[in-house]
Design a protein around this motif. Structure first.
Motif, PDB file in Angstrom:
ATOM      1  N   ALA A 162      -1.452  -6.456   3.185  1.00  6.56           N
ATOM      2  CA  ALA A 162      -0.401  -6.558   2.168  1.00  6.56           C
ATOM      3  C   ALA A 162      -0.231  -5.244   1.418  1.00  6.56           C
ATOM      4  O   ALA A 162       0.896  -4.797   1.155  1.00  6.56           O
ATOM      5  CB  ALA A 162      -0.737  -7.684   1.194  1.00  6.56           C
ATOM      6  N   GLU A 166       3.109  -2.821   1.435  1.00 10.40           N
ATOM      7  CA  GLU A 166       3.787  -2.567   0.166  1.00 10.40           C
ATOM      8  C   GLU A 166       3.785  -1.079  -0.181  1.00 10.40           C
ATOM      9  O   GLU A 166       4.795  -0.537  -0.642  1.00 10.40           O
ATOM     10  CB  GLU A 166       3.095  -3.351  -0.950  1.00 10.40           C
ATOM     11  N   TYR A 216      -5.115  -2.889  -5.486  1.00 13.16           N
ATOM     12  CA  TYR A 216      -4.096  -3.878  -5.145  1.00 13.16           C
ATOM     13  C   TYR A 216      -4.361  -5.189  -5.882  1.00 13.16           C
ATOM     14  O   TYR A 216      -5.492  -5.672  -5.939  1.00 13.16           O
ATOM     15  CB  TYR A 216      -4.087  -4.149  -3.638  1.00 13.16           C
ATOM     16  N   PRO A 219       0.865 -10.423  -6.005  1.00 16.51           N
ATOM     17  CA  PRO A 219       1.942 -10.658  -6.977  1.00 16.51           C
ATOM     18  C   PRO A 219       1.653 -11.772  -7.979  1.00 16.51           C
ATOM     19  O   PRO A 219       2.006 -11.650  -9.161  1.00 16.51           O
ATOM     20  CB  PRO A 219       3.143 -11.004  -6.086  1.00 16.51           C
ATOM     21  N   ASN A 254       6.137   4.357  -8.605  1.00 16.01           N
ATOM     22  CA  ASN A 254       5.563   3.214  -9.323  1.00 16.01           C
ATOM     23  C   ASN A 254       5.137   3.656 -10.725  1.00 16.01           C
ATOM     24  O   ASN A 254       3.995   4.060 -10.941  1.00 16.01           O
ATOM     25  CB  ASN A 254       4.357   2.664  -8.548  1.00 16.01           C
TER      26      ASN A 254
END
Length: 278
Positions: A162, A166, A216, A219, A254
């Motif tokens: 993931a 991302e 990480y 979400p 970011n």
């Protein structure tokens, strides 16, 4: 001006160490991978590309590549070295997946490689290097940092995939191989708040520091301070082990991560560009 290739990682590191240490924070990735090549060569499936460009016995550029990752370049003192490196690399690699380097060096190499091979390129991610010497206090977050264990294997695999998708848009490294490595070396840490909610990993080491990587949070657990708590706790752990510095890279796209790391005590050092070739 001449390119020198190295077949032995220990000999390569002995040659480039002082050059890279002149800018240890900017070169933390090259120093860390060099250390891994010496201490844990089984991490890499193929022999690496290791080279210097030198003028009258003085290094002006350092290059390395561990397949399937992109080429890594140091800061370069004489940009004529870029053409020589591109030519030397083309002997071994008809194509490259990309280049990751300080911004000017990355841009120069992409142009040289495109001119030589015809491979087109695009900016994959703009990065910023940070260095920390002391962790600043942050708001208390429920939970605690713990070392990942064999019981976390499936979670680590899923989170690695993931994170890769991302952050990079693709899975560069085999997740199973990565999990095997971090479990064996004890470099993956989880923030536990009843369940695991975030991850931060200890990357390569340098003579005076250690890199924090792969931060990480899924979400469903975001915006609760878990990533900040994980990075702060891991950074303090690494400093407590005798490291003078901690390093990390952030994605400039970011703003959240760039902000929270500076709140912890990380200070910006310089920018890198990661280009992909297609």
């Amino acid at each position: 001006m001449k390119v020198y290739r190295f077949q032995n990682a220990t000999e390569f590191y002995a040659r480039v160490k002082d050059y890279l240490l002149n800018q240890e924070a900017m070169h933390n990735l090259l120093l860390g991978i060099s250390h891994t090549l010496i201490e844990n060569p089984e991490r890499f499936e193929e022999k690496p590309y290791l080279s210097t460009v030198e003028v009258n016995g003085d290094i002006v550029a350092v290059a390395m590549r561990t397949s399937p990752r992109p080429l890594l370049l140091s800061e370069i003192k004489d940009f004529q070295a870029v053409e020589l490196l591109a030519q030397d690399l083309s002997i071994s690699y008809p194509s490259l997946p990309g280049v990751n380097a300080p911004t000017d060096e990355a841009q120069a190499f992409t142009l040289a490689w495109h001119s030589l091979t015809g491979q087109s390129y695009q900016l994959k991610v703009a990065l910023r290097t940070f260095k920390l010497e002391k962790v600043k206090p942050i708001s208390q977050v429920t939970g605690y940092l713990r070392l990942a264990t064999e019981d976390d294997r499936e979670l680590l695999k899923n989170w690695h995939e993931a994170f890769s998708l991302e952050a990079l848009g693709e899975i560069e490294l085999d997740a199973e191989r990565w999990v095997q490595g971090v479990l064996r070396q004890g470099t993956a840490y989880l923030w536990q708040d009843e369940v695991a909610v975030s991850i931060a990993c200890h990357g390569g080491t340098t003579p005076n520091g250690a890199r924090v990587g792969m931060v990480y949070t899924p979400p469903e657990h975001r915006r609760r301070g878990y990533a900040s708590a994980s990075v702060a706790a891991l950074s303090q752990t690494l400093l407590d082990r005798g490291n003078r510095f901690c390093f990390l890279f952030t994605d400039l796209a970011n703003p959240t991560s760039n902000h929270i790391y500076q709140e912890i005590g990380y200070q910006p050092v310089g920018d890198w560009h990661n280009y992909s070739f297609v």
